[in-house]
Scaffold this active site. Sequence first.
Site, PDB file in Angstrom:
ATOM      1  N   HIS A 162       0.820  -1.220   0.000  1.00  0.00           N
ATOM      2  CA  HIS A 162       0.000   0.000   0.000  1.00  0.00           C
ATOM      3  C   HIS A 162       0.856   1.274   0.000  1.00  0.00           C
ATOM      4  CE1 HIS A 162      -4.085  -1.621   0.320  1.00  0.00           C
ATOM      5  NE2 HIS A 162      -3.524  -2.631   0.939  1.00  0.00           N
ATOM      6  N   ASP A 169      -7.715  -2.064  -1.375  1.00  0.00           N
ATOM      7  CA  ASP A 169      -8.580  -3.029  -0.684  1.00  0.00           C
ATOM      8  C   ASP A 169     -10.007  -2.570  -0.931  1.00  0.00           C
ATOM      9  OD1 ASP A 169      -6.270  -4.141   0.320  1.00  0.00           O
ATOM     10  OD2 ASP A 169      -6.479  -3.249   2.314  1.00  0.00           O
ATOM     11  N   GLU A 226      -6.084 -12.650   0.556  1.00  0.00           N
ATOM     12  CA  GLU A 226      -7.042 -11.601   0.928  1.00  0.00           C
ATOM     13  C   GLU A 226      -7.951 -11.297  -0.262  1.00  0.00           C
ATOM     14  OE1 GLU A 226      -4.706  -8.261   2.216  1.00  0.00           O
ATOM     15  OE2 GLU A 226      -3.728  -9.393   3.808  1.00  0.00           O
ATOM     16  N   HIS A 229      -7.914  -7.583  -1.508  1.00  0.00           N
ATOM     17  CA  HIS A 229      -6.698  -6.853  -1.905  1.00  0.00           C
ATOM     18  C   HIS A 229      -6.317  -7.117  -3.366  1.00  0.00           C
ATOM     19  CE1 HIS A 229      -2.574  -5.137  -1.163  1.00  0.00           C
ATOM     20  NE2 HIS A 229      -2.381  -5.838  -2.275  1.00  0.00           N
TER      21      HIS A 229
HETATM   22 ZN   LIG Z   1      -4.403  -4.507   1.027  1.00  0.00          ZN
END
Ligand SMILES: [Zn+2]
Length: 251
Positions: A162, A169, A226, A229
């Site tokens: 990030h 996200d 994730e 993400h």
């Molecule tokens: Zn992320």
Amino acid sequence: MSYRWVKSNLFAVIILLFTGGCHYSNSKQSNYQPTSDSTVVSPVSAPLPTATPDTTRNKPNTTPIINNAKLVDIQSVNKNIVVDIRYATSNNFLKRKVYPEARCILRYRVAKKLAKVQEDLAKNQLGLKVYDCYRPLSVQKLMWQVKPDNRFVANPAQGSRHNRGAAVDLTLVDSNGKELEMPSEFDSFTPASHRNYSGGNIQALHNRQLLENAMQKHGFIGLSTEWWHFDASGWKDFPSLDVPFNQIPRS
Ligand SMILES: [Zn+2]
């Protein structure tokens, strides 16, 4: 071994040297399947021509970058993307606010691609809600102070995806801005958050796939652990930054 054979093969080797390297780096990048946002250390790669090189992670670049790599507010590119920056509230796994402002900031090129995803989804009365976008390195350090555990937070010595401004996200929302059901909550860090999780609600799995398809169409690469993400294609070309939010214009 004739002179003609040596001459023709030498020529082929030279051609391979010039073309093979580019192909290798491109295919390696497009097929890259990361395993964890918080624990994988991204390899250092060549910066964009317009970017100031990230020569050292301990001395992050603090100069805003121009053109495609400049940082922009997603609201200045597409106002219909819903912004719910969890780290600007205490509604996150750290249980405290660590971002000074609730803004989704991304590299211009990445923001434009995300806007394309939003436009595609809008045709089906759907849209995007973003939870996290660019994160300055100084905030990464603060998060590490709060939770110095690389199972949950990237060590600022290596940085988070990030920090590059090319990671996002997000989830899907309906035309009323209501979140579609997904296999887990954002930042849940459970098996259900894995992209290949096949348990639970069928509709949630379908929604996860819908999000993945929409993002992949515009070059975003999903993180395997994730479902929320995604990294933009070429994300490794963007260096980590420590430009504070208040230096990035809102429009
Ligand atoms: Zn992320």
